[in-house]
Write an enzyme that holds these catalytic residues in place. Sequence first.
Site, mmCIF file in Angstrom:
data_model
loop_
_atom_site.group_PDB
_atom_site.id
_atom_site.type_symbol
_atom_site.label_atom_id
_atom_site.label_comp_id
_atom_site.label_asym_id
_atom_site.label_seq_id
_atom_site.Cartn_x
_atom_site.Cartn_y
_atom_site.Cartn_z
ATOM 1 N N GLY A 11 0.907 -1.197 -0.069
ATOM 2 C CA GLY A 11 -0.133 -0.041 -0.148
ATOM 3 C C GLY A 11 0.789 1.297 -0.044
ATOM 4 O O GLY A 11 0.404 2.386 0.408
ATOM 5 N N SER A 12 2.071 1.310 -0.560
ATOM 6 C CA SER A 12 2.931 2.540 -0.521
ATOM 7 C C SER A 12 2.299 3.451 -1.473
ATOM 8 O O SER A 12 2.481 4.670 -1.143
ATOM 9 C CB SER A 12 4.347 2.147 -0.649
ATOM 10 O OG SER A 12 4.352 1.605 -2.183
ATOM 11 N N ASN A 13 1.618 3.012 -2.513
ATOM 12 C CA ASN A 13 0.884 4.200 -3.362
ATOM 13 C C ASN A 13 -0.132 4.667 -2.709
ATOM 14 O O ASN A 13 -0.406 5.765 -2.681
ATOM 15 C CB ASN A 13 0.851 3.647 -4.713
ATOM 16 C CG ASN A 13 2.143 3.326 -5.406
ATOM 17 O OD1 ASN A 13 2.581 4.396 -6.163
ATOM 18 N ND2 ASN A 13 2.720 2.042 -5.341
ATOM 19 N N MET A 92 -3.728 -6.941 -7.678
ATOM 20 C CA MET A 92 -3.009 -8.017 -8.486
ATOM 21 C C MET A 92 -3.900 -9.158 -9.116
ATOM 22 O O MET A 92 -3.822 -10.456 -8.948
ATOM 23 C CB MET A 92 -2.006 -8.650 -7.811
ATOM 24 C CG MET A 92 -0.919 -7.766 -7.272
ATOM 25 S SD MET A 92 -0.150 -6.310 -8.479
ATOM 26 C CE MET A 92 1.086 -7.689 -9.447
ATOM 27 N N ARG A 93 -5.059 -8.615 -9.502
ATOM 28 C CA ARG A 93 -6.067 -9.547 -10.203
ATOM 29 C C ARG A 93 -6.492 -8.893 -11.748
ATOM 30 O O ARG A 93 -6.722 -7.666 -11.774
ATOM 31 C CB ARG A 93 -7.376 -9.370 -9.255
ATOM 32 C CG ARG A 93 -7.210 -10.447 -8.369
ATOM 33 C CD ARG A 93 -8.408 -10.420 -7.226
ATOM 34 N NE ARG A 93 -7.974 -11.288 -6.349
ATOM 35 C CZ ARG A 93 -8.036 -12.453 -5.988
ATOM 36 N NH1 ARG A 93 -8.831 -13.257 -6.970
ATOM 37 N NH2 ARG A 93 -7.723 -13.311 -5.074
ATOM 38 N N ILE A 95 -9.019 -7.949 -14.169
ATOM 39 C CA ILE A 95 -10.722 -7.312 -14.020
ATOM 40 C C ILE A 95 -11.145 -7.792 -15.273
ATOM 41 O O ILE A 95 -10.993 -7.602 -16.392
ATOM 42 C CB ILE A 95 -10.647 -5.536 -13.995
ATOM 43 C CG1 ILE A 95 -9.645 -5.243 -12.975
ATOM 44 C CG2 ILE A 95 -12.057 -5.105 -14.007
ATOM 45 C CD1 ILE A 95 -10.024 -5.400 -11.789
ATOM 46 N N ASN A 109 -5.425 2.235 -13.237
ATOM 47 C CA ASN A 109 -4.396 1.392 -13.093
ATOM 48 C C ASN A 109 -3.026 1.952 -13.009
ATOM 49 O O ASN A 109 -2.831 2.749 -13.737
ATOM 50 C CB ASN A 109 -4.391 0.034 -13.678
ATOM 51 C CG ASN A 109 -3.451 -0.999 -13.080
ATOM 52 O OD1 ASN A 109 -3.403 -1.085 -12.019
ATOM 53 N ND2 ASN A 109 -2.456 -1.329 -14.205
ATOM 54 N N HIS A 111 0.937 1.149 -13.146
ATOM 55 C CA HIS A 111 1.818 -0.026 -13.602
ATOM 56 C C HIS A 111 3.277 0.491 -13.629
ATOM 57 O O HIS A 111 3.628 1.415 -14.056
ATOM 58 C CB HIS A 111 1.422 -0.477 -15.152
ATOM 59 C CG HIS A 111 2.035 -1.831 -15.453
ATOM 60 N ND1 HIS A 111 1.852 -3.104 -15.158
ATOM 61 C CD2 HIS A 111 3.285 -1.928 -16.346
ATOM 62 C CE1 HIS A 111 2.743 -3.859 -15.520
ATOM 63 N NE2 HIS A 111 3.546 -3.181 -16.180
#
Length: 190
Positions: A11-13, A92-93, A95, A109, A111
């Site tokens: 969760g750093s972002n 990390m799934r 969609i 998203n 990346h």
Amino acid sequence: MRVVILGSGRGSNTEAILLAKQAGRLGRAEVVQIFSDHPDAGILELGPRFGVPATYLDPAPFKTKLDGEGELRYIDAIRESRADLIVLAGFMRVIKPRFLETFAGKIINLHPSLLPSFPGLDGIGQAWRRGVKVAGCTVHYVTQEVDGGPIIDQAVVRIEPGDTLESFTAKVHAAEHALLPAVIARLSEC
Ligand code: GAR
């Protein structure tokens, strides 16, 4: 603009987004909910720290995609949050179409590569192993093509002599922490 964040990891972002909000650098955006598909993900610890609801939401039955019952749980919960923007910050799934159609044009998203180079898993490792000298990160709209939607913005990182995978990784993360809050702030002003 009501923002819901989905994440699977440390969760750093998300922390960068919440710190930007505290510093008055998130425009008209407000993070109203964090969801994670991992009950012990670090991202969930940010909730109490920043006063934002942070909830584990069961993604079952699939391991690498959001589909079936799990997808419906996410759709219902995000609808309840009345999200204007859904931010995938290390979610990390893959969609799937029902989710995409429900929130059309509202999902972005992050990346860790300069797309369209190095989509998929481990964008940083892929760039490092390929030996590129210019790398970075991308924020893009999410479409059915994994990491293939319209690019909103990118930040560039140079790989210098003496860099290691660790120092390169740290540079990419620092670039991400600046880029994602800035993009959200900009979208909130549209
Ligand atoms: C970030 O580096 C993000 O770019 C990446 O996961 C990390 C999440 O870190 N996302 C992807 O690779 C998506 N394909 P965080 O949990 O510390 O924010």
